[in-house]
Enzyme design. Structure first.
Site, PDB file in Angstrom:
ATOM      1  N   HIS B 121       5.036  -9.917  10.211  1.00 20.52           N
ATOM      2  CA  HIS B 121       3.883  -9.047   9.975  1.00 20.52           C
ATOM      3  C   HIS B 121       3.267  -9.456   8.629  1.00 20.52           C
ATOM      4  CE1 HIS B 121       1.875  -5.206   8.921  1.00 20.52           C
ATOM      5  NE2 HIS B 121       1.894  -4.931  10.216  1.00 20.52           N
ATOM      6  N   ASP B 197      13.118  -7.089   7.330  1.00 21.97           N
ATOM      7  CA  ASP B 197      12.018  -6.159   7.567  1.00 21.97           C
ATOM      8  C   ASP B 197      12.421  -5.299   8.762  1.00 21.97           C
ATOM      9  OD1 ASP B 197       9.798  -4.797   8.352  1.00 21.97           O
ATOM     10  OD2 ASP B 197       8.437  -6.514   8.342  1.00 21.97           O
ATOM     11  N   GLN B 200      10.440  -2.319  12.537  1.00 26.60           N
ATOM     12  CA  GLN B 200      10.474  -2.135  13.986  1.00 26.60           C
ATOM     13  C   GLN B 200      11.895  -2.028  14.541  1.00 26.60           C
ATOM     14  OE1 GLN B 200       7.896  -1.357  15.610  1.00 26.60           O
ATOM     15  NE2 GLN B 200       6.204  -2.061  14.333  1.00 26.60           N
ATOM     16  N   LYS B 223       6.894   5.359  11.318  1.00 24.96           N
ATOM     17  CA  LYS B 223       7.202   4.665  12.565  1.00 24.96           C
ATOM     18  C   LYS B 223       8.488   5.191  13.203  1.00 24.96           C
ATOM     19  CE  LYS B 223       5.148   0.283  11.026  1.00 24.96           C
ATOM     20  NZ  LYS B 223       3.892   0.075  11.768  1.00 24.96           N
ATOM     21  N   CYS B 384      -1.722  -7.475  12.909  1.00 22.29           N
ATOM     22  CA  CYS B 384      -1.305  -7.883  11.559  1.00 22.29           C
ATOM     23  C   CYS B 384      -0.299  -9.025  11.619  1.00 22.29           C
ATOM     24  CB  CYS B 384      -0.730  -6.718  10.775  1.00 22.29           C
ATOM     25  SG  CYS B 384      -1.929  -5.430  10.475  1.00 22.29           S
TER      26      CYS B 384
END
Ligand SMILES: Cc1ncc(COP(=O)(O)O)c(C=O)c1O
Ligand SMILES: Cc1ncc(COP(=O)(O)O)c(C=O)c1O
Lengths: 126, 427, 427, 126
Positions: B121, B197, B200, B223, B384
């Site tokens: 991202h 990261d 997600q 999220k 993104c």
């Protein structure tokens, strides 16, 4: 023009774009890009004595952005640059005759913004 | 077993109808909806406890401080941290990654390397690119055709110059689940710092920072059913302690004189200014909600959803979906296009000699716009992840991303919506 | 005229009783309480509109984007900005000041100077000190004995090397109102960028960025009835446009390739990552609430409160209060001590040869603790202004800070509480 | 000991501190500072063969921080360093016998933290 008809006109421009292509001896060229979605419009034009003598586009993107590019080239071909001052975002959107959400309005305005930048000399030429 | 229709009842927004239609919300990779318990937690804080934390000697402030620190512990526990001081509250994953790039970046020198992947991202790309000005090199590990990370390429690109490896746990476009544990192992073998990261993954599957042995993890509250404006940066406490601070100001100092300043201990060293106490408490309520369902159940539900999408997509002519097909390598993100949507290239467009929107193709924006008319929210665009779009040679994709309140019936409606949309569009 | 008792009814927290006592909240310089309308705005957003902004083509996202941008315009208008693109949403004043120090700092070189004052909050000191590593010099304009800025000292310290002047509009300890317009004028005369820390002014008085002609202003939502986690950075659009970005990530880019990236236009260039939409909307509701009362009324009420405190303090033996006595130079912040609380100095302590807490002195922590027992919340400590504490030669102060829901009766109770506390403590 | 009496004991230590002052031939010295509020405690001590032979303090701060420093010096004077391992934060607070809020607990623990650091050698000496 009812909104349904206006929409059909747009879809028609999308499927059978006018002024699609490039111009060998263009005086102004620009590739404009919508950072939010990636829609792209490339414009080439011949500007002579303050008039847009010819204008063509190549693009890739959603129906709104590409139809609008086609309609825009039709609209401004042969017009004087000074007459563009009257073509505000709002007027242009109104002329299109379909009500778009704010996100899609940006798609519709992509080619108009590109045109303004190309004329202002932000694009590459020749 | 998770019952999405029952879960949906906990989310006030789904009571709303738009133009008489129920909301089918399939943009969960962008942000998720909030259960009543999260909204109530924020409201309760402002109605009963609101005050500034850490410095007040009066009752309200002591209570607020206590709630804030309990929220920290709850969020830290949720990702398997065994020391809550390793959990820094930030605005979102983006801030966490900027903090890391900036603070770690201070010790990086010309020709040091940062290794990313082509599926990152922008939030895990741009902060590192900021370091290019001082000669730091950014490398990108490639993908395989199936949308998984090319481990050979990754291994070949990690060198003795590699100081940082920063990789997404789950791709927000392809749904690819990377083998975080293995990537951490390889990175540490080369003595590189390994950053995950988790934007997600933390919301969608059990994540255990100890098991993965990652040095840092970034994630966003919004999220994972939590409020906007709050997120987490986990760091191994000994590493965090050595890291220079990012922002300066109140809370993060030990002493300030006109000559210079010294820093507070972690985690406060990284929390300059008045923290977002209300939303930290909201995030903690979201964690409680997820714990109550169980992260294994969440993961299982999303696997079932993806499997179902794989089954149903067959009936859609011209639909191309992206990302790995093996369920164990795949999160609940479903990117697709109707026909080919190649990236823009004048030469190529001209050769095709027309817009070439053959009737079989439909641009993802048009897809999203059309099915929005049926109350279905999906995303379209570059998500993104422009370098990934370039790698896939697509201009954009449409994306449906699933969460606990989504059901198979909603996937049915998605595909029916797509059928209708292409039919309307195609002539 | 503002009726604080009526205002108080709009704030749900004041329905709470702690140990049977009403809450008298006098820590408004730290953070303020929230009216029902602000809490409702956040709730309403999450219950009806929640989604990610700027990129979604579906209805929810378009509505949320619209609400977010309307909030921006409302907040921008509130401080007299005439272009909403000059308003960047940040977490708080601290982030705004860090953004400025970092982004402006990129173009500062060895021996360039930044001029601050001795009454700055740590948030307007530490971010600038971060630049000392590359040889930037930080100077501090001194105060006069009455607690106002020493303009002669200020003028003598601004030189042709001064690139940035950053000053608080209102001191969070002394209540001093600085002449922002004059400071901006002097700064611009020397071609320095003028930054105003509006954390204690935007909530409490009419602030017009055009009239002041400041280049940038920083402020926090939570100090002006708004939620935590949101604040504003105003900048003149032409300056903001030239400023390099602070954080990198989603939203703030134009294009990202593996080679490098280009930036979006302002304000998005400075809003990397998913923004805090809910709290921006909450802040906008707070602005509506304040506009409805009128900022002149807010200012007048606080002047009356300070005047009343000046009248009543006379009856407290040994009380020393700080800051200017002229009402037009004074915001609603009231710092005081019972007796002398000098800063720590071994030699001095030893000469006194004992802790020397003469019965007449009471440490501000003890003050705060004691009156907390009567339900009155005040702050004690260094108020994130250690250089000011050093300048005043106090270890700490007690501080009562007023807002629209505070009444003269509450000041009465404060002083009665102080009487009782010293009585309990004094023997 | 009831909490009221414990509180009176503390206030007594505050008003009439024990072991107030400095030690010329101290082996360990430290100045510890509570960043949240500015309370300060300076400790000086003679450590010999693993024992705290003497300990004094100088300080400035609230009643809790200063009383605690006085009580702490009383408690540990003459004790072996190894016995300090048993003096956890919790035990120390319990021994004080007054229930403090979390903010004031930090005041009470200031001198104990200083002592630990001084013994670990974080302080300056001699
Ligand atoms: C993989 C990944 N990383 C980082 C982010 C950034 O998250 P946020 O915008 O909440 O900072 C996202 C969300 O869009 C993401 O999907
Ligand atoms: C003058 C001043 N500047 C800056 C700040 C920092 O505000 P925040 O903690 O909301 O970032 C404060 C608040 O404490 C303040 O009083």
């Amino acid at each position: 023009m009812s909104e349904d008809i206006a929409y059909e006109v747009m879809m028609d421009h999308y499927r059978n774009p006018h002024n699609y292509g490039t111009i060998e001896n263009a005086t102004n060229r620009i590739t404009e890009y919508n950072p939010i979605c990636g829609d792209t419009v490339h414009l080439e034009m011949i500007i002579n004595e303050g008039r847009i003598e010819d204008i063509k586009f190549v693009g890739r993107g959603c129906s709104i952005s590409q139809a609008s590019a086609s309609i825009l080239t039709e609209t401004v071909k042969g017009k004087s640059i000074s007459s563009l001052n009257d073509l505000t975002d709002q007027k242009y959107l109104m002329d299109l005759g379909v009500s778009l959400g704010p996100a899609r309005e940006r798609c519709a305005l992509l080619s108009l913004n590109a045109l303004r930048k190309a004329i202002a000399g932000d694009g590459t030429a020749p | 077993m998770l019952n999405p229709t029952k879960v949906k009842n906990d989310f006030p927004i789904f009571r709303r109808k738009i133009d008489g239609k129920e909301i089918i919300y399939l943009d969960n990779a962008a942000t998720t909806q909030k259960p009543k318990s999260v909204i109530d937690a924020i409201k309760d804080y402002y109605e009963n406890f609101n005050s500034n934390v850490h410095r007040g000697i009066y009752k309200l402030s002591e209570e607020a401080t206590d709630m804030y620190e309990k929220a920290r512990k709850n969020v830290s526990d949720f990702i398997g941290g065994n020391d809550q001081n390793g959990l820094v509250f930030v605005r979102n994953a983006t801030e966490a990654l900027n903090l890391l790039a900036s603070s770690i970046g201070q010790s990086l020198k010309r020709d040091d390397e940062v290794l990313l992947t082509l599926m990152e991202h922008h939030s895990n790309i741009v902060p590192w690119q900021f370091l290019m000005g001082k000669g730091v090199k950014i490398k990108y590990a490639d993908l395989k055709e199936d949308g998984t990370l090319n481990m050979e390429d990754f291994t070949s690109k990690i060198t003795q110059h590699t100081k940082v490896v920063s990789v997404t746990h789950v791709s927000n476009v392809l749904g690819t689940i990377n083998d975080a544990k293995e990537l951490a192992r390889i990175s540490h073998e080369k003595e590189a710092t390994f950053i995950l990261d988790g934007a997600q993954s933390v919301p969608h599957m059990p994540v255990d920072v100890k098991d993965i042995d990652c040095d840092y993890v970034a994630f966003s509250g919004h999220k994972m059913l939590g409020p906007m404006g709050i997120g987490g940066l986990y760091g191994k406490p000994d590493l965090l302690s050595k890291l220079p601070p990012y922002m300066g100001g109140g809370e993060m100092i030990n002493t300030v004189t006109t000559e210079g300043s010294t820093w507070a201990d972690i985690p406060l060293k990284f929390e300059a200014g008045t923290p977002n106490v209300a939303d930290a408490i909201g995030l903690s309520a979201a964690v409680d909600y997820l714990k109550n369902i169980g992260m294994k159940e969440v993961r299982k539900h999303e696997s079932e959803m993806i499997l179902y999408a794989f089954q149903e997509e067959k009936y859609m002519e011209n639909l191309k979906s992206f990302g790995p097909r093996s369920l164990h390598l795949r999160g609940g993100v479903y990117s697709f296009n109707i026909g080919d949507i190649p990236s823009f290239n004048i030469q190529r467009e001209l050769e095709a000699n027309s817009i070439r929107i053959s009737r079989a193709s439909m641009h993802p924006h048009d897809v999203a716009s059309e099915i929005d008319k049926e109350g279905i929210a999906i995303r379209s665009g570059h998500h993104c992840a422009m370098p990934l779009m370039a790698r896939l040679d697509v201009q954009a994709t449409a994306r449906a991303s699933f969460y606990i309140y989504n059901s198979k019936e909603e996937i049915d409606k998605l595909f029916i919506g797509l059928q209708n949309a292409t039919a309307r569009f195609g002539h």
